[in-house]
Design a protein around this motif. Structure first.
Motif, PDB file in Angstrom:
ATOM      1  N   LEU A  12       0.838  -1.204   0.000  1.00  0.00           N
ATOM      2  CA  LEU A  12       0.000   0.000   0.000  1.00  0.00           C
ATOM      3  C   LEU A  12       0.870   1.249   0.000  1.00  0.00           C
ATOM      4  N   HIS A  13       1.897   1.261   0.822  1.00  0.00           N
ATOM      5  CA  HIS A  13       2.779   2.426   0.891  1.00  0.00           C
ATOM      6  C   HIS A  13       3.521   2.625  -0.425  1.00  0.00           C
ATOM      7  N   GLY A  14       3.926   1.532  -1.051  1.00  0.00           N
ATOM      8  CA  GLY A  14       4.602   1.623  -2.343  1.00  0.00           C
ATOM      9  C   GLY A  14       3.697   2.195  -3.420  1.00  0.00           C
ATOM     10  N   ALA A  15       2.440   1.757  -3.434  1.00  0.00           N
ATOM     11  CA  ALA A  15       1.492   2.264  -4.428  1.00  0.00           C
ATOM     12  C   ALA A  15       1.218   3.749  -4.212  1.00  0.00           C
ATOM     13  N   PHE A  16       1.054   4.172  -2.959  1.00  0.00           N
ATOM     14  CA  PHE A  16       0.853   5.594  -2.670  1.00  0.00           C
ATOM     15  C   PHE A  16       2.084   6.407  -3.064  1.00  0.00           C
ATOM     16  N   THR A  17       3.267   5.868  -2.785  1.00  0.00           N
ATOM     17  CA  THR A  17       4.506   6.552  -3.157  1.00  0.00           C
ATOM     18  C   THR A  17       4.589   6.721  -4.664  1.00  0.00           C
ATOM     19  N   MET A  18       4.222   5.679  -5.404  1.00  0.00           N
ATOM     20  CA  MET A  18       4.220   5.771  -6.858  1.00  0.00           C
ATOM     21  C   MET A  18       3.256   6.837  -7.355  1.00  0.00           C
ATOM     22  N   LEU A  19       2.078   6.910  -6.741  1.00  0.00           N
ATOM     23  CA  LEU A  19       1.086   7.892  -7.155  1.00  0.00           C
ATOM     24  C   LEU A  19       1.591   9.315  -6.933  1.00  0.00           C
ATOM     25  N   VAL A  20       2.079   9.586  -5.743  1.00  0.00           N
ATOM     26  CA  VAL A  20       2.523  10.940  -5.398  1.00  0.00           C
ATOM     27  C   VAL A  20       3.733  11.344  -6.235  1.00  0.00           C
ATOM     28  N   THR A  21       4.719  10.464  -6.321  1.00  0.00           N
ATOM     29  CA  THR A  21       5.924  10.818  -7.075  1.00  0.00           C
ATOM     30  C   THR A  21       5.655  10.877  -8.576  1.00  0.00           C
ATOM     31  N   ILE A  76       5.192  -1.507 -15.017  1.00  0.00           N
ATOM     32  CA  ILE A  76       6.640  -1.407 -15.222  1.00  0.00           C
ATOM     33  C   ILE A  76       6.970  -1.479 -16.710  1.00  0.00           C
ATOM     34  N   PHE A  77       6.372  -2.429 -17.411  1.00  0.00           N
ATOM     35  CA  PHE A  77       6.679  -2.582 -18.832  1.00  0.00           C
ATOM     36  C   PHE A  77       6.151  -1.413 -19.659  1.00  0.00           C
ATOM     37  N   ILE A  78       5.032  -0.833 -19.273  1.00  0.00           N
ATOM     38  CA  ILE A  78       4.558   0.372 -19.968  1.00  0.00           C
ATOM     39  C   ILE A  78       5.580   1.493 -19.795  1.00  0.00           C
ATOM     40  N   ALA A  79       6.094   1.645 -18.583  1.00  0.00           N
ATOM     41  CA  ALA A  79       7.068   2.701 -18.328  1.00  0.00           C
ATOM     42  C   ALA A  79       8.339   2.508 -19.149  1.00  0.00           C
ATOM     43  N   VAL A  80       8.787   1.271 -19.274  1.00  0.00           N
ATOM     44  CA  VAL A  80      10.071   1.001 -19.914  1.00  0.00           C
ATOM     45  C   VAL A  80       9.948   0.905 -21.436  1.00  0.00           C
ATOM     46  N   LEU A  81       8.910   0.245 -21.925  1.00  0.00           N
ATOM     47  CA  LEU A  81       8.833  -0.054 -23.362  1.00  0.00           C
ATOM     48  C   LEU A  81       8.076   0.975 -24.188  1.00  0.00           C
ATOM     49  N   HIS A 132       8.677  17.308 -23.035  1.00  0.00           N
ATOM     50  CA  HIS A 132       7.434  16.747 -23.578  1.00  0.00           C
ATOM     51  C   HIS A 132       6.987  15.577 -22.705  1.00  0.00           C
ATOM     52  N   VAL A 133       5.712  15.548 -22.355  1.00  0.00           N
ATOM     53  CA  VAL A 133       5.138  14.458 -21.560  1.00  0.00           C
ATOM     54  C   VAL A 133       4.080  13.768 -22.414  1.00  0.00           C
ATOM     55  N   ASN A 134       4.180  12.449 -22.551  1.00  0.00           N
ATOM     56  CA  ASN A 134       3.202  11.669 -23.309  1.00  0.00           C
ATOM     57  C   ASN A 134       1.984  11.450 -22.408  1.00  0.00           C
ATOM     58  N   ASN A 135       0.961  12.277 -22.610  1.00  0.00           N
ATOM     59  CA  ASN A 135      -0.200  12.255 -21.727  1.00  0.00           C
ATOM     60  C   ASN A 135      -0.993  10.958 -21.813  1.00  0.00           C
ATOM     61  N   ILE A 136      -1.002  10.321 -22.978  1.00  0.00           N
ATOM     62  CA  ILE A 136      -1.725   9.056 -23.109  1.00  0.00           C
ATOM     63  C   ILE A 136      -1.031   7.977 -22.278  1.00  0.00           C
ATOM     64  N   LYS A 137       0.287   7.903 -22.381  1.00  0.00           N
ATOM     65  CA  LYS A 137       1.053   6.930 -21.593  1.00  0.00           C
ATOM     66  C   LYS A 137       0.849   7.174 -20.103  1.00  0.00           C
ATOM     67  N   ILE A 138       0.934   8.415 -19.688  1.00  0.00           N
ATOM     68  CA  ILE A 138       0.755   8.755 -18.273  1.00  0.00           C
ATOM     69  C   ILE A 138      -0.659   8.405 -17.824  1.00  0.00           C
ATOM     70  N   GLY A 139      -1.646   8.644 -18.679  1.00  0.00           N
ATOM     71  CA  GLY A 139      -3.028   8.311 -18.338  1.00  0.00           C
ATOM     72  C   GLY A 139      -3.238   6.816 -18.164  1.00  0.00           C
ATOM     73  N   VAL A 140      -2.635   6.021 -19.043  1.00  0.00           N
ATOM     74  CA  VAL A 140      -2.753   4.561 -18.940  1.00  0.00           C
ATOM     75  C   VAL A 140      -2.070   4.077 -17.664  1.00  0.00           C
ATOM     76  N   LYS A 141      -0.857   4.588 -17.406  1.00  0.00           N
ATOM     77  CA  LYS A 141      -0.143   4.192 -16.190  1.00  0.00           C
ATOM     78  C   LYS A 141      -0.923   4.600 -14.937  1.00  0.00           C
ATOM     79  N   LEU A 142      -1.521   5.780 -14.964  1.00  0.00           N
ATOM     80  CA  LEU A 142      -2.315   6.237 -13.824  1.00  0.00           C
ATOM     81  C   LEU A 142      -3.541   5.357 -13.615  1.00  0.00           C
ATOM     82  N   ALA A 143      -4.204   4.985 -14.703  1.00  0.00           N
ATOM     83  CA  ALA A 143      -5.381   4.116 -14.588  1.00  0.00           C
ATOM     84  C   ALA A 143      -5.011   2.760 -13.990  1.00  0.00           C
ATOM     85  N   VAL A 144      -3.911   2.186 -14.457  1.00  0.00           N
ATOM     86  CA  VAL A 144      -3.460   0.897 -13.919  1.00  0.00           C
ATOM     87  C   VAL A 144      -3.121   1.039 -12.437  1.00  0.00           C
TER      88      VAL A 144
END
Length: 117
Positions: A42-51, A110-115, A65-77
């Motif tokens: 739980l703490h790890g997930a909250f840390t990921m959200l905030v950071t 993780i794979f969305i972030a890397v690939l 440049h920030v890829n908003n679609i990628k960030i949106g998908v990662k945020l949803a997951v």
């Protein structure tokens, strides 16, 4: 600004390590049907959200440049992961499919972030 961005990337990696590490430490218990969501997950997930939110803001403020679609998908997951872990955090046992889903979604994130470039 780059030092601050790198600091938050490091904290973001620590968050994912806590979430994935909590999952991996419960793998044997998952096989026995006694797995549970440990507080570190739980703490790890909250840390990921905030950071993660801070990283988006810092990168945009720095003109990157920030890829908003990628960030949106990662945020949803991450929201799904956070919701599952938060709701089931006090239960002594979590069903195998639900626990496995959290591990799978963590690896997907993780794979969305890397690939995804």
């Amino acid at each position: 600004m780059d030092v601050l961005i790198h600091l938050f990337v490091g904290l973001h990696i620590i968050g994912i390590a806590a979430l994935l590490g909590g999952f991996l430490t419960q793998m044997k218990a998952m096989g026995q049907g006694t797995a549970r969501f440990v507080p570190g997950m739980l703490h790890g997930a909250f840390t990921m959200l905030v950071t993660g939110v801070a990283l988006v803001g810092l990168n945009e403020a720095d003109g990157h440049h920030v890829n908003n679609i990628k960030i949106g998908v990662k945020l949803a997951v991450l929201i799904v992961i956070l919701g599952l872990v938060y709701v089931k955090r006090d239960e002594e046992r979590v069903d195998k499919p639900l626990f496995g889903l959290v591990g799978l979604l963590t690896m997907v994130n993780i794979f969305i972030a890397v690939l995804w470039t």
